[in-house]
Structure formats: C-alpha cells, structure tokens
Design an enzyme around this catalytic site. Structure first.
Site, PDB file in Angstrom:
ATOM      1  N   HIS A 169       0.829  -1.205   0.000  1.00  0.00           N
ATOM      2  CA  HIS A 169       0.000   0.000   0.000  1.00  0.00           C
ATOM      3  C   HIS A 169       0.863   1.256   0.000  1.00  0.00           C
ATOM      4  O   HIS A 169       2.048   1.199   0.277  1.00  0.00           O
ATOM      5  CB  HIS A 169      -0.966   0.024   1.197  1.00  0.00           C
ATOM      6  CG  HIS A 169      -0.291   0.131   2.532  1.00  0.00           C
ATOM      7  ND1 HIS A 169      -0.110  -0.953   3.357  1.00  0.00           N
ATOM      8  CD2 HIS A 169       0.228   1.196   3.200  1.00  0.00           C
ATOM      9  CE1 HIS A 169       0.494  -0.573   4.459  1.00  0.00           C
ATOM     10  NE2 HIS A 169       0.714   0.734   4.388  1.00  0.00           N
ATOM     11  N   ARG A 206      -1.612  10.926   4.417  1.00  0.00           N
ATOM     12  CA  ARG A 206      -2.225  11.552   5.587  1.00  0.00           C
ATOM     13  C   ARG A 206      -3.306  12.507   5.095  1.00  0.00           C
ATOM     14  O   ARG A 206      -3.050  13.317   4.205  1.00  0.00           O
ATOM     15  CB  ARG A 206      -1.179  12.292   6.403  1.00  0.00           C
ATOM     16  CG  ARG A 206      -0.239  11.374   7.122  1.00  0.00           C
ATOM     17  CD  ARG A 206       0.745  12.156   8.018  1.00  0.00           C
ATOM     18  NE  ARG A 206       1.534  11.233   8.801  1.00  0.00           N
ATOM     19  CZ  ARG A 206       2.695  10.714   8.408  1.00  0.00           C
ATOM     20  NH1 ARG A 206       3.198  11.045   7.241  1.00  0.00           N
ATOM     21  NH2 ARG A 206       3.347   9.882   9.188  1.00  0.00           N
ATOM     22  N   GLU A 260      -3.672   3.531   1.861  1.00  0.00           N
ATOM     23  CA  GLU A 260      -3.980   3.667   3.279  1.00  0.00           C
ATOM     24  C   GLU A 260      -4.173   5.153   3.549  1.00  0.00           C
ATOM     25  O   GLU A 260      -3.266   5.957   3.347  1.00  0.00           O
ATOM     26  CB  GLU A 260      -2.823   3.150   4.135  1.00  0.00           C
ATOM     27  CG  GLU A 260      -2.988   3.428   5.612  1.00  0.00           C
ATOM     28  CD  GLU A 260      -1.731   3.094   6.408  1.00  0.00           C
ATOM     29  OE1 GLU A 260      -1.510   3.784   7.424  1.00  0.00           O
ATOM     30  OE2 GLU A 260      -0.974   2.190   6.014  1.00  0.00           O
ATOM     31  N   ASN A 278      -5.064  11.577  11.424  1.00  0.00           N
ATOM     32  CA  ASN A 278      -4.669  11.904  12.791  1.00  0.00           C
ATOM     33  C   ASN A 278      -5.698  12.895  13.314  1.00  0.00           C
ATOM     34  O   ASN A 278      -5.876  13.978  12.754  1.00  0.00           O
ATOM     35  CB  ASN A 278      -3.255  12.491  12.811  1.00  0.00           C
ATOM     36  CG  ASN A 278      -2.228  11.463  12.401  1.00  0.00           C
ATOM     37  OD1 ASN A 278      -2.016  10.484  13.096  1.00  0.00           O
ATOM     38  ND2 ASN A 278      -1.623  11.660  11.239  1.00  0.00           N
ATOM     39  N   HIS A 299       2.620  11.992  -7.634  1.00  0.00           N
ATOM     40  CA  HIS A 299       1.213  11.698  -7.845  1.00  0.00           C
ATOM     41  C   HIS A 299       0.968  10.199  -7.766  1.00  0.00           C
ATOM     42  O   HIS A 299       1.884   9.401  -7.815  1.00  0.00           O
ATOM     43  CB  HIS A 299       0.737  12.232  -9.203  1.00  0.00           C
ATOM     44  CG  HIS A 299       1.479  11.633 -10.359  1.00  0.00           C
ATOM     45  ND1 HIS A 299       2.607  12.223 -10.903  1.00  0.00           N
ATOM     46  CD2 HIS A 299       1.282  10.493 -11.072  1.00  0.00           C
ATOM     47  CE1 HIS A 299       3.056  11.474 -11.900  1.00  0.00           C
ATOM     48  NE2 HIS A 299       2.267  10.416 -12.022  1.00  0.00           N
ATOM     49  N   GLU A 343      -3.048  11.143 -11.287  1.00  0.00           N
ATOM     50  CA  GLU A 343      -2.958  11.136 -12.740  1.00  0.00           C
ATOM     51  C   GLU A 343      -3.869  10.045 -13.283  1.00  0.00           C
ATOM     52  O   GLU A 343      -3.865   8.924 -12.787  1.00  0.00           O
ATOM     53  CB  GLU A 343      -1.524  10.873 -13.193  1.00  0.00           C
ATOM     54  CG  GLU A 343      -1.369  10.844 -14.702  1.00  0.00           C
ATOM     55  CD  GLU A 343       0.053  10.530 -15.146  1.00  0.00           C
ATOM     56  OE1 GLU A 343       0.383  10.856 -16.298  1.00  0.00           O
ATOM     57  OE2 GLU A 343       0.822   9.949 -14.343  1.00  0.00           O
TER      58      GLU A 343
END
Length: 133
Positions: A5, A9, A56, A60, A74, A122
């Site tokens: 993965h 964030r 993922e 936070n 990208h 993209e």
C-alpha cells in the site's frame, strides 16, 4: 515481495473517503480507529488487499491539514474512458486540474485530478475510447 500500500495523511477522512470511493470508484476495504493514538486508518482500493496494492488513508484526529512537500509526485490510475471519468469527477464536485490530452513530448493521453487534501492523481487512458475506434 510485492507493493502492499501507499499511505496518505488526510485532514478530513470522510471527505477523502467520498473522493476515493464515489469519485474514483474505489471500495472501502477496512477501517479502524486507534483511540490510544488518536488516529484512524482506512484502506481503499480496486481489489482485495491480498491481491492488489491499495491506499492507506491515515487521519490523525488532531491534525486538520498537511503540507504535501516538493518530493511528492502523484498516484496514477489507468482508465478506459478518460473523458467520461473526468466528466463524472467534475459532476460530483471533484477538481480536474489538467484536462485530458496527450502528454507533453508524447502521445499518451493523460489528465490530472486533485483530492480534497491537494494530492495529485494522474489518469492515464489505457485503451481506446469507443468513439476513437
């Protein structure tokens, strides 16, 4: 070995889930809150984690936004009808930052969209459009 993965964030997990599932057609594969660490992980993708690479999304709880930095490039997605995908993204409120067209110095048809946190995605035309045959 294989790539499992890529982690991004995100400032608002719900907004990001709408982008990646509704606008880009991924599925929410799993999601878990970690109250002790004050964060949530959500995994999205086009197939099961055991078979494909996924994203993922890490939220936070105490951070509303991030600086992307100059090192990030990208994420790339192959699509069958790049114009239809861009039209659908735009219709659902997404941001197309580069309209479909040949890449500079080449003939591959690409477009760029931006997720709610400013990450670039993209889109690459991987097969001829029906009207181009």
């Amino acid at each position: 070995m294989r790539l499992l993965h890529t982690m991004l964030r995100v400032g608002d997990l719900e907004r990001s889930l709408v982008f990646y599932t509704d606008l880009l057609g991924m599925r929410l594969l799993r999601r878990k809150d970690y109250p002790g660490g004050r964060f949530t992980l959500a995994f999205v993708g086009y197939g099961e984690e055991r078979d494909t690479t996924v994203l993922e999304l890490t939220h936070n709880w105490d951070t509303a936004s991030y600086e992307i930095g100059s090192g990030y490039g990208h994420i790339a997605l192959g699509v069958d009808d790049i114009q239809a995908v861009c039209d659908r993204i735009r219709t659902k409120g997404g941001k197309v930052t580069r309209e479909p067209g040949p890449m500079k110095h080449g003939s591959t048809v690409i477009a760029f969209v931006e997720d709610p946190d400013g990450y670039k995605v993209e889109l690459i035309q991987i097969s001829p459009r029906p009207d181009a045959v």
